[in-house]
Every structure is written in structure tokens, then in C-alpha cells.
Design a protein around this motif. Structure first.
Motif, PDB file in Angstrom:
ATOM      1  N   TRP A  78      -3.669   9.511  -1.748  1.00  0.00           N
ATOM      2  CA  TRP A  78      -2.268   9.889  -1.636  1.00  0.00           C
ATOM      3  C   TRP A  78      -1.891  10.044  -0.168  1.00  0.00           C
ATOM      4  O   TRP A  78      -2.727  10.335   0.671  1.00  0.00           O
ATOM      5  CB  TRP A  78      -2.003  11.240  -2.319  1.00  0.00           C
ATOM      6  CG  TRP A  78      -2.664  11.385  -3.640  1.00  0.00           C
ATOM      7  CD1 TRP A  78      -2.214  10.928  -4.851  1.00  0.00           C
ATOM      8  CD2 TRP A  78      -3.921  12.027  -3.913  1.00  0.00           C
ATOM      9  NE1 TRP A  78      -3.101  11.248  -5.848  1.00  0.00           N
ATOM     10  CE2 TRP A  78      -4.163  11.919  -5.303  1.00  0.00           C
ATOM     11  CE3 TRP A  78      -4.864  12.685  -3.135  1.00  0.00           C
ATOM     12  CZ2 TRP A  78      -5.295  12.442  -5.913  1.00  0.00           C
ATOM     13  CZ3 TRP A  78      -6.002  13.191  -3.729  1.00  0.00           C
ATOM     14  CH2 TRP A  78      -6.200  13.071  -5.114  1.00  0.00           C
ATOM     15  N   LYS A  99      -0.737   6.243  -3.949  1.00  0.00           N
ATOM     16  CA  LYS A  99      -1.006   4.812  -3.913  1.00  0.00           C
ATOM     17  C   LYS A  99      -0.781   4.211  -5.301  1.00  0.00           C
ATOM     18  O   LYS A  99      -1.032   4.839  -6.324  1.00  0.00           O
ATOM     19  CB  LYS A  99      -2.464   4.562  -3.500  1.00  0.00           C
ATOM     20  CG  LYS A  99      -2.847   5.085  -2.115  1.00  0.00           C
ATOM     21  CD  LYS A  99      -2.214   4.291  -1.008  1.00  0.00           C
ATOM     22  CE  LYS A  99      -2.809   4.633   0.354  1.00  0.00           C
ATOM     23  NZ  LYS A  99      -2.620   6.015   0.777  1.00  0.00           N
ATOM     24  N   LEU A 109      -5.819   1.509  -5.753  1.00  0.00           N
ATOM     25  CA  LEU A 109      -6.850   2.106  -4.907  1.00  0.00           C
ATOM     26  C   LEU A 109      -8.180   1.405  -5.150  1.00  0.00           C
ATOM     27  O   LEU A 109      -8.661   1.339  -6.275  1.00  0.00           O
ATOM     28  CB  LEU A 109      -6.996   3.606  -5.200  1.00  0.00           C
ATOM     29  CG  LEU A 109      -7.959   4.372  -4.286  1.00  0.00           C
ATOM     30  CD1 LEU A 109      -7.448   4.365  -2.832  1.00  0.00           C
ATOM     31  CD2 LEU A 109      -8.147   5.800  -4.773  1.00  0.00           C
ATOM     32  N   ASN A 145       0.327  -1.079  -1.371  1.00  0.00           N
ATOM     33  CA  ASN A 145       0.117   0.333  -1.683  1.00  0.00           C
ATOM     34  C   ASN A 145       1.388   1.065  -2.104  1.00  0.00           C
ATOM     35  O   ASN A 145       1.337   1.992  -2.910  1.00  0.00           O
ATOM     36  CB  ASN A 145      -0.476   1.056  -0.461  1.00  0.00           C
ATOM     37  CG  ASN A 145      -1.901   0.652  -0.191  1.00  0.00           C
ATOM     38  OD1 ASN A 145      -2.667   0.420  -1.110  1.00  0.00           O
ATOM     39  ND2 ASN A 145      -2.255   0.550   1.077  1.00  0.00           N
ATOM     40  N   TYR A 146       2.540   0.662  -1.544  1.00  0.00           N
ATOM     41  CA  TYR A 146       3.746   1.476  -1.702  1.00  0.00           C
ATOM     42  C   TYR A 146       4.989   0.671  -2.095  1.00  0.00           C
ATOM     43  O   TYR A 146       6.106   1.080  -1.785  1.00  0.00           O
ATOM     44  CB  TYR A 146       4.043   2.202  -0.380  1.00  0.00           C
ATOM     45  CG  TYR A 146       2.972   3.152   0.070  1.00  0.00           C
ATOM     46  CD1 TYR A 146       2.769   4.367  -0.570  1.00  0.00           C
ATOM     47  CD2 TYR A 146       2.163   2.851   1.164  1.00  0.00           C
ATOM     48  CE1 TYR A 146       1.787   5.251  -0.144  1.00  0.00           C
ATOM     49  CE2 TYR A 146       1.183   3.728   1.602  1.00  0.00           C
ATOM     50  CZ  TYR A 146       0.997   4.926   0.948  1.00  0.00           C
ATOM     51  OH  TYR A 146       0.036   5.795   1.373  1.00  0.00           O
TER      52      TYR A 146
END
Length: 303
Positions: free
Chosen positions: A44, A61, A64, A183-184
Motif C-alpha cells: 500500500w 496496489k 502485487l 499499480n494505480y
């Protein structure tokens, strides 16, 4: 080590596992039946509300990777971590890919170098002229340096593929643009390029640049992880690998020379190698006797 039964399968890991964690752990622990693991990134984006008591998760995330020695989780640590982290979507990588994946050293040093590369180390700044947020307030020279660092890191990975053609994890896209969007994605409001993706990432929106008040204004806080850990466990590790495989890294070199001077260290020397008087503080694969073809498993081997 004294508390481990080396005959048993003991999981030894790190959150997160960049900076050659497996090389360091293997040297510290020696032979044994233990299994090394690590998260490729922190699970995170988080911060501190009250030190030692309360933390804040700013953004989680959406994917991962878990680094293991064979890159395939042969000893089954992912199901254990999935339950602990409450993340059922864990996938695989290996430690070499984790070491080179865009992380703190690909963000903090480039941004700070872009802001303070001409600073003499003492002169105070007017705080009104400086950005407050390290990502959301990124300025032009910082953006250029971040992109150049990403390009050099990708060049290192591309060259390593020639030495390790069967490594599937090195075939991923290691660019900053891909990494931050992978990731985002849902938290980024402008994914035009790497710079806009970092600046508009809601998970990055609250992270600040640390300053110290001095007479006449403020100066960057040098006693901070941005200056003290991203260098010996990040940029210097990248540089050592680059030297090993013959990849030029002028931007990384410039950041190391600038940063080491500010904190009174000597890692990179004029001969272009990480062999200065303080190089022993760095995680360097060459120090462990590794070569390009042995970087994957380190001194533990592939068995």
C-alpha cells in the motif's frame, strides 16, 4: 540466524525486496533449508498519523508480485501472504526483477536532484519558492530526470536479457509509465505519460518533501531516507550492475555524485565504479562475487 533451525523450511522475507535482498540474506544466513521471499513493492501507499501508533493507507496496489528464489513460488508462500495482506491477487516475480523494478530510487532521487542539483548544501531557500508535495508538485527538471532514469533502468534490463534469455520476469515492461499505471490505474486521473501519471496519482497526492528550518528559510532535510537509503540500496546497486554489463548511465551517475557529496559519502569514484571509501555500505552484486549470469539466484544457486 541463531534462532533458526536450518533443517526446517523457514520463510524469511522482506517488504519490500529491492536492493538485492536475496544476496544480502544469503550472506547473512549462510547455507540452510530456508526460503527467501519479498514483495516487489510495498502493498500500500501509506503514511504516519501518529508515530508508533496509527498509520494511514492512502492507496492500495491493484497488483502485487511476490519475489521468490525460483520466480515461481516453488515453496508456496503466496497463499500465506495473501491471507496476511488480504490480497488474493498476488503473482510471481524473482529477486533480480524486483531489485530493478521502478521503486523509491527511481522516484525520490530524480525529483530531488531536479530541484536541488545546484544547491551548495548550506544556502537557505525561501519556502514560498519550493514545492511542498514531492510527486503532485513535480517540476520540469525533476520530470526530465525521472524519465531519463527510467530510460537508463530499462536499458540495463534490456542488456540483462541477453545474459539471461530464459528469465521471463525480465521480459516485463520496466518503464516508470507502465509501473505506475499497472499499480494505480484507477487512481490516476491523467495517464498521458509517466510524468502526468505520477503527478495525478491520488495514492501519491499527500507525500511531502521534508524540509528543515534554518536561519533565512529552509533547506532539504538530508537526514532522511530520500537521501540516505535510496542511494546505497538503489542507485548504487543499479550502477554496479550497469558497470558489470557495460551500460552507460549518465543520469544515474550524476545523481549519485550529487547525493553522495551532500551526505558526506564516497561511493562512486572518478573511474566510474562504485569503489569509493564508503562503498561497503552499498548492496553491490560485484561485492558478492556475482556475474551477469549469476545475478538471478546469487550465491544460493538455482537448486
Amino acid at each position: 540466524k541463531p534462532h533458526m533451525d536450518m533443517r526446517r523450511r523457514v520463510y524469511v522475507g522482506s517488504i519490500c525486496a529491492y536492493g538485492g535482498f536475496n544476496w544480502v540474506a544469503a550472506e547473512a544466513l549462510g547455507p540452510g533449508n530456508y526460503s527467501l521471499f519479498g514483495t516487489q513493492l510495498i502493498p500500500w501507499c501509506c503514511g504516519t498519523v501518529e508515530y508508533g501508533r496509527t498509520g494511514l493507507v492512502i492507496g492500495a496496489k491493484r497488483l502485487l508480485r511476490i519475489a521468490t528464489e525460483d520466480g515461481k513460488d516453488g515453496h508456496g508462500v503466496k497463499p500465506i501472504l495473501a491471507e496476511i495482506l488480504k490480497m488474493p491477487f498476488l503473482t510471481d516475480t524473482d529477486f533480480l526483477a524486483s531489485t530493478l523494478w521502478p521503486n523509491n530510487p527511481s522516484l525520490h532521487p530524480p525529483i530531488l536532484y531536479g530541484l536541488f542539483k545546484d544547491w551548495d548544501g548550506t544556502k537557505a531557500y525561501d519556502p514560498e519558492t519550493l514545492p511542498t508535495l514531492i510527486y503532485a508538485d513535480m517540476r520540469t527538471e525533476s520530470a526530465r530526470t525521472m524519465v531519463a532514469t527510467s530510460d537508463e533502468l530499462c536499458a540495463i534490463v534490456e542488456k540483462l536479457r541477453e545474459f539471461l534469455p530464459s528469465n521471463e520476469h525480465l521480459k516485463n515492461d520496466f518503464s516508470m509509465f507502465h509501473c505506475v499505471n499497472e499499480n494505480y490505474k484507477e487512481q490516476i486521473t491523467c495517464a498521458y505519460d509517466a510524468v502526468s501519471s505520477v503527478m495525478s496519482n491520488k495514492a501519491f497526492a499527500k507525500h511531502k518533501i521534508p524540509y528543515t528550518k534554518v536561519e533565512g528559510g529552509v533547506v532539504p532535510t538530508l537526514k532522511h531516507k530520500f537521501f540516505e537509503t535510496d542511494l546505497p540500496f538503489g542507485l548504487c546497486t543499479f550502477k554496479d550492475i550497469a558497470v558489470m554489463i557495460g551500460v552507460p548511465t549518465p543520469t544515474i551517475d550524476a545523481m549519485i555524485e550529487w547525493n553522495q557529496k551532500l551526505i558526506g559519502k564516497e561511493y562512486l569514484t572518478p573511474d566510474g565504479k562504485i569503489n569509493g571509501k564508503d562503498a561497503g555500505e552499498c548492496v553491490l552484486p560485484s561485492r558478492y562475487g556475482l556475474e551477469p549470469k549469476t545475478l538471478e539466484y546469487g550465491n544460493r544457486g538455482s537448486s
